[in-house]
Scaffold this active site. Sequence first.
Site, PDB file in Angstrom:
ATOM      1  CE  LYS A 190      30.322   5.664  17.438  1.00  0.00           C
ATOM      2  NZ  LYS A 190      29.546   4.570  18.013  1.00  0.00           N
ATOM      3  CE  LYS A 243      33.504   5.816  19.874  1.00  0.00           C
ATOM      4  NZ  LYS A 243      32.380   4.972  19.953  1.00  0.00           N
TER       5      LYS A 243
HETATM    6  C1  PBG Z   1      29.336   1.129  19.274  1.00  0.00           C
HETATM    7  C2  PBG Z   1      30.620   1.703  19.662  1.00  0.00           C
HETATM    8  C3  PBG Z   1      31.819   1.757  18.924  1.00  0.00           C
HETATM    9  C4  PBG Z   1      32.774   2.286  19.777  1.00  0.00           C
HETATM   10  C5  PBG Z   1      32.158   2.558  20.969  1.00  0.00           C
HETATM   11  N1  PBG Z   1      30.830   2.206  20.889  1.00  0.00           N
HETATM   12  C6  PBG Z   1      32.139   1.280  17.582  1.00  0.00           C
HETATM   13  C7  PBG Z   1      31.572   1.887  16.391  1.00  0.00           C
HETATM   14  O1  PBG Z   1      30.857   2.874  16.378  1.00  0.00           O
HETATM   15  O2  PBG Z   1      31.868   1.302  15.365  1.00  0.00           O
HETATM   16  C8  PBG Z   1      34.225   2.474  19.419  1.00  0.00           C
HETATM   17  C9  PBG Z   1      35.152   2.556  20.568  1.00  0.00           C
HETATM   18  C10 PBG Z   1      36.577   2.353  20.239  1.00  0.00           C
HETATM   19  O3  PBG Z   1      37.026   2.325  19.082  1.00  0.00           O
HETATM   20  O4  PBG Z   1      37.326   2.199  21.205  1.00  0.00           O
HETATM   21  N2  PBG Z   1      28.551   1.852  18.437  1.00  0.00           N
END
Ligand code: PBG
Length: 323
Positions: A190, A243
């Site tokens: 991520k 992601k």
């Molecule tokens: C929570 C989370 C996030 C997303 C998914 N789970 C946000 C972040 O890390 O700030 C983002 C998903 C998206 O942008 O569609 N931690």
Amino acid sequence: MKRFRRLRKPHIRNFVQEYRLTSHDLWQPFFVLEGKGKKEDILSMPGIKRFSVDLLLKEIENYIHLGGKAGLLFGLTSHKDLLAKNSYDPKGAVPMAIKAIKKYFPNFLVITDVCLCAYTTHGHCGVVQGENIDNDKTLPILAKMAICHAQAGSDWVAPSDMMDFRVSYLRQALNNEDFKEVGILSYAVKYASAFYGPFREAAHSGASFGDRKTYQMNPANSREALKEARQDVEEGADMIMVKPALAYLDIVHRLRQELTVPIAAYNVSGEYAMVKAASQHGWLNEQEVVLESLLSMKRAGADIIISYHAKDALKWLKTHENQ
Ligand code: PBG
């Protein structure tokens, strides 16, 4: 000899193409509200709404009619605190939603996000001590949240918090409670990305101070992705997520070569918002751009694509098939 291309009849190449999107590839995210009769627009994500459980069921029913097979649930709460207590309340939005979905649509695959950011007053993904995130104080809360979702009937939990050793911690905690069959989809890779902007409005999870760069990955690194993913697989992850998706398809491709577990690509909120905004101006053909983008994720090696476009894509795929 004159060469020509056939323009009208579907060309044979459609029958022999290497990759094809299907309803099994696509998972739609859903935002769940507490209470009843609630349906809220999300300004930065036109077409996506937050629903209370009763209305969410209708939405999921429609989604299933289009061929939808699975959904990723994110919860919201009006009861935030420093220790994210609502995240493991069995009467919270997500556990109630899981129970209702499993009651009416038992075959619909339910995956739930496990992270504290929508439940903490400061909006960080873990417990904050001074200016730091306390990894070890966060793990037991994540475990309570995962167990709470498993008890409600979730098929898979998806930890997105990025704390260290959370996968092995959650695996152990789930096993201890006899939830060995509940899978873990780890957001192993991520990136600290600006593409999450609209999501923070959608889930009311923006951080009130600092940023997430200390626990999300630097976009300038790719070997680190491999290291994180391998570690999560070793810790017991059943599927690995990359992601965002579009700007990181090289990572999807690389992991697909190196790992044997399924890979999910998350086509995140900012990627959705860009396409929507341009399409609303008539600057892009939404349907073509979406289907081309989703197919590129598959071509890169994604086994599963999590996308806010999933519902529309299913609609469009259906009409294509009937042509
Ligand atoms: C929570 C989370 C996030 C997303 C998914 N789970 C946000 C972040 O890390 O700030 C983002 C998903 C998206 O942008 O569609 N931690």
